[in-house]
Enzyme design. Structure first.
Site, PDB file in Angstrom:
ATOM      1  N   THR A   1       2.556  -0.698   5.567  1.00  0.00           N
ATOM      2  CA  THR A   1       2.175  -2.155   5.281  1.00  0.00           C
ATOM      3  C   THR A   1       2.855  -2.647   3.944  1.00  0.00           C
ATOM      4  O   THR A   1       3.451  -1.695   3.382  1.00  0.00           O
ATOM      5  CB  THR A   1       0.635  -2.283   5.317  1.00  0.00           C
ATOM      6  OG1 THR A   1      -0.099  -1.437   4.414  1.00  0.00           O
ATOM      7  CG2 THR A   1      -0.088  -2.284   6.687  1.00  0.00           C
ATOM      8  N   MET A   2       3.056  -3.770   3.729  1.00  0.00           N
ATOM      9  CA  MET A   2       3.396  -4.299   2.328  1.00  0.00           C
ATOM     10  C   MET A   2       2.415  -3.736   1.157  1.00  0.00           C
ATOM     11  O   MET A   2       1.323  -3.721   1.295  1.00  0.00           O
ATOM     12  CB  MET A   2       3.339  -5.876   2.223  1.00  0.00           C
ATOM     13  CG  MET A   2       4.231  -6.559   3.350  1.00  0.00           C
ATOM     14  SD  MET A   2       4.157  -8.249   3.308  1.00  0.00           S
ATOM     15  CE  MET A   2       4.904  -8.648   1.775  1.00  0.00           C
TER      16      MET A   2
ATOM     17  N   LYS B   1       6.872   1.759  -0.094  1.00  0.00           N
ATOM     18  CA  LYS B   1       8.130   2.174   0.796  1.00  0.00           C
ATOM     19  C   LYS B   1       9.558   1.844   0.053  1.00  0.00           C
ATOM     20  O   LYS B   1      10.304   3.035   0.150  1.00  0.00           O
ATOM     21  CB  LYS B   1       8.141   0.886   2.144  1.00  0.00           C
ATOM     22  CG  LYS B   1       7.059   1.254   3.161  1.00  0.00           C
ATOM     23  CD  LYS B   1       7.162   0.233   4.358  1.00  0.00           C
ATOM     24  CE  LYS B   1       7.435  -1.148   3.929  1.00  0.00           C
ATOM     25  NZ  LYS B   1       6.142  -1.794   3.058  1.00  0.00           N
TER      26      LYS B   1
ATOM     27  N   GLU C   1      13.890  -2.676   4.502  1.00  0.00           N
ATOM     28  CA  GLU C   1      13.490  -3.835   5.195  1.00  0.00           C
ATOM     29  C   GLU C   1      13.950  -3.735   6.681  1.00  0.00           C
ATOM     30  O   GLU C   1      14.431  -4.702   7.136  1.00  0.00           O
ATOM     31  CB  GLU C   1      13.925  -5.003   4.796  1.00  0.00           C
ATOM     32  CG  GLU C   1      13.471  -4.914   3.288  1.00  0.00           C
ATOM     33  CD  GLU C   1      11.809  -5.669   3.109  1.00  0.00           C
ATOM     34  OE1 GLU C   1      11.436  -5.428   4.119  1.00  0.00           O
ATOM     35  OE2 GLU C   1      11.505  -6.096   2.000  1.00  0.00           O
TER      36      GLU C   1
ATOM     37  N   GLN D   1      12.668  -3.472   9.394  1.00  0.00           N
ATOM     38  CA  GLN D   1      12.104  -4.269  10.582  1.00  0.00           C
ATOM     39  C   GLN D   1      12.913  -5.694  10.988  1.00  0.00           C
ATOM     40  O   GLN D   1      12.868  -6.076  11.854  1.00  0.00           O
ATOM     41  CB  GLN D   1      10.605  -5.068  10.131  1.00  0.00           C
ATOM     42  CG  GLN D   1      10.783  -5.973   8.975  1.00  0.00           C
ATOM     43  CD  GLN D   1      10.591  -5.572   7.769  1.00  0.00           C
ATOM     44  OE1 GLN D   1      10.715  -4.219   7.529  1.00  0.00           O
ATOM     45  NE2 GLN D   1      10.283  -6.289   6.693  1.00  0.00           N
TER      46      GLN D   1
ATOM     47  N   CYS E   1     -11.516  -2.102   1.444  1.00  0.00           N
ATOM     48  CA  CYS E   1     -12.809  -1.505   1.929  1.00  0.00           C
ATOM     49  C   CYS E   1     -12.884  -0.075   1.911  1.00  0.00           C
ATOM     50  O   CYS E   1     -13.888   0.651   2.345  1.00  0.00           O
ATOM     51  CB  CYS E   1     -13.077  -2.157   3.355  1.00  0.00           C
ATOM     52  SG  CYS E   1     -11.948  -1.612   4.514  1.00  0.00           S
TER      53      CYS E   1
ATOM     54  N   CYS F   1      -7.010  -3.749   6.687  1.00  0.00           N
ATOM     55  CA  CYS F   1      -7.396  -2.883   7.753  1.00  0.00           C
ATOM     56  C   CYS F   1      -7.564  -3.835   8.977  1.00  0.00           C
ATOM     57  O   CYS F   1      -7.793  -5.200   8.740  1.00  0.00           O
ATOM     58  CB  CYS F   1      -8.670  -1.997   7.467  1.00  0.00           C
ATOM     59  SG  CYS F   1     -10.220  -2.726   7.356  1.00  0.00           S
TER      60      CYS F   1
END
Length: 213
Positions: A13-14, A18, A93, A95, A152, A187
């Site tokens: 995820t951001m 990465k 990037e 994606q 969380c 999440c």
């Protein structure tokens, strides 16, 4: 050809570091005298110059990938100019690549024995796969998840798009470039609960309060 390369897909995820990992890998290759090239789709226009930049401030020059770029042809030209095979191609990037461009990367691996490592997101703000990510899941030799943690404590899965009030945005174009002001990694449970909360709040009737006389 005896060289045996691999096509890697490393997704997260951001905010999961990465890009920092890509740049660290490039630095290690440079220290060991290995031949590598960094690439990045031009769709990410936050930087005006051709660099890959991490949130922690490190950056490295790269080649732009355009919508009509033939990555196999680019590799052939690089090999001809350097008179040798590039050991590693590092793609940020990923994606944003087209399915055809992912196939071109696979041909670079198969025909030249180079290693290609693609870093990118799995899904968009609506939890749908990007085209480039989908194709990488289909044909990559090695797939690794770069994990990060939601507030969380659970693993982040969703790249939620937010508005100026911090509410989740559920409609819009798949691609919208932005940083922490536009996206937050959460999440699945927090993503679901926040959307239910917003839906319930928006459905509440408007009650006009009239002053007493």
């Amino acid at each position: 050809m005896n060289r045996k390369g691999k096509l890697y897909f490393r997704y997260g995820t951001m905010g999961s570091a990465k890009t920092a990992l890509l740049l660290t890998q490039a630095y290690n290759f440079e220290e060991r005298g290995m031949r590598y090239v960094c690439l990045k789709p031009i769709i990410d226009t936050r930087d005006k110059k051709n660099v890959i930049k991490s949130r922690i401030g490190i950056e490295r020059d790269c080649l732009w990938i355009y919508a009509d770029s033939d990555l196999y042809a680019i590799a052939e030209e690089l090999f001809e100019n350097s008179m040798t095979i590039i050991d590693w191609f590092l793609v940020d990037e990923a994606q944003f690549l087209s399915a055809d461009q992912v196939d071109q990367l696979a041909r670079i691996v198969d025909d030249f024995g180079s290693n290609v490592v693609c870093y990118g997101l799995r899904t968009d703000f609506q939890s749908h796969l990007f085209e480039g990510s989908r194709r990488l899941f289909e044909i990559a030799d090695t797939i690794d998840e770069i994990k990060s943690t939601c507030n969380c404590g659970r693993k982040t899965i969703i790249n939620a798009r937010i508005d100026s009030h911090g509410d989740f945005v559920e409609e819009g174009a798949q691609v919208e470039i932005g940083g922490d002001d536009r996206y937050i990694a959460v999440c699945r449970k927090c993503w679901r609960n926040k959307r239910i909360e917003q839906s319930t709040r928006d459905a509440l009737p408007f009650i006009e309060l009239k002053p007493r006389h």
